[in-house]
Design a protein around this motif. Structure first.
Motif, PDB file in Angstrom:
ATOM      1  N   ASP A   1      38.909  43.448  39.040  1.00  0.00           N
ATOM      2  CA  ASP A   1      37.599  43.769  39.613  1.00  0.00           C
ATOM      3  C   ASP A   1      36.529  43.703  38.530  1.00  0.00           C
ATOM      4  OD1 ASP A   1      38.610  44.155  42.119  1.00  0.00           O
ATOM      5  OD2 ASP A   1      38.363  46.332  42.135  1.00  0.00           O
ATOM      6  N   ARG A   2      35.385  43.195  38.935  1.00  0.00           N
ATOM      7  CA  ARG A   2      34.254  43.076  38.009  1.00  0.00           C
ATOM      8  C   ARG A   2      33.335  44.286  38.172  1.00  0.00           C
ATOM      9  NH1 ARG A   2      29.938  38.125  37.862  1.00  0.00           N
ATOM     10  NH2 ARG A   2      28.741  38.954  36.132  1.00  0.00           N
TER      11      ARG A   2
ATOM     12  N   THR B   1      35.542  43.215  33.325  1.00  0.00           N
ATOM     13  CA  THR B   1      36.528  43.331  34.396  1.00  0.00           C
ATOM     14  C   THR B   1      37.601  44.340  34.009  1.00  0.00           C
ATOM     15  OG1 THR B   1      37.812  41.485  33.510  1.00  0.00           O
ATOM     16  CG2 THR B   1      36.203  40.958  35.226  1.00  0.00           C
TER      17      THR B   1
ATOM     18  N   GLU C   1      39.538  52.847  43.390  1.00  0.00           N
ATOM     19  CA  GLU C   1      38.224  52.285  43.703  1.00  0.00           C
ATOM     20  C   GLU C   1      37.996  50.981  42.941  1.00  0.00           C
ATOM     21  OE1 GLU C   1      34.795  54.928  43.638  1.00  0.00           O
ATOM     22  OE2 GLU C   1      36.189  56.618  43.659  1.00  0.00           O
ATOM     23  N   LEU C   2      38.622  50.858  41.795  1.00  0.00           N
ATOM     24  CA  LEU C   2      38.589  49.636  40.994  1.00  0.00           C
ATOM     25  C   LEU C   2      40.019  49.178  40.791  1.00  0.00           C
ATOM     26  CD1 LEU C   2      35.995  50.580  38.220  1.00  0.00           C
ATOM     27  CD2 LEU C   2      35.712  48.839  39.992  1.00  0.00           C
TER      28      LEU C   2
END
Length: 115
Positions: free
Chosen positions: A34-35, A75, A29-30
């Motif tokens: 990714d932030r 992140t 999902e991340l």
């Protein structure tokens, strides 16, 4: 990103926050770079204090899973998914050893003897 906390879980809330983010990384999902949403937004979604979320995020930063960058936010760090899984296994090993009556010192000696 769907983060969930379990009110029946005996672990402190900040550990659950960190675990939920680790799970999001492990499940894809991340991803790297990714932030994450601001801590204030995460706290509202999870229904906990922003300081609780920040404590969980700092734990992950200290583990090398997240990076805090001024102006860019929080992140996902490079290699976070692998590091996160390894740290989970280490925590599980320490918990299992404690359950069987071994101290951390005894566990370290076992690890040294295995290499």
């Amino acid at each position: 990103m769907l983060l969930r906390l379990n009110v029946a879980d005996p672990r402190p809330l900040h550990e659950q926050v960190a675990g939920s983010i680790r799970r999001a990384i492990a499940e894809g999902e991340l991803a790297l770079g990714d932030r994450l949403p601001p801590a204030r937004d995460l706290s509202q979604v999870l229904g906990v204090n922003a300081n609780t979320v920040l404590r969980g995020l700092r734990t992950l930063r200290d583990e090398g899973v997240l990076e805090f960058r001024r102006g860019r936010g929080v992140t996902v760090a490079g290699g976070a998914d692998q590091r996160s899984m390894l740290l989970k296994r280490v925590h599980d090993l320490v918990a299992d050893a404690a359950h069987m009556g071994f101290s951390k010192t005894e566990l370290i000696e076992m690890i040294r003897g295995a290499s």
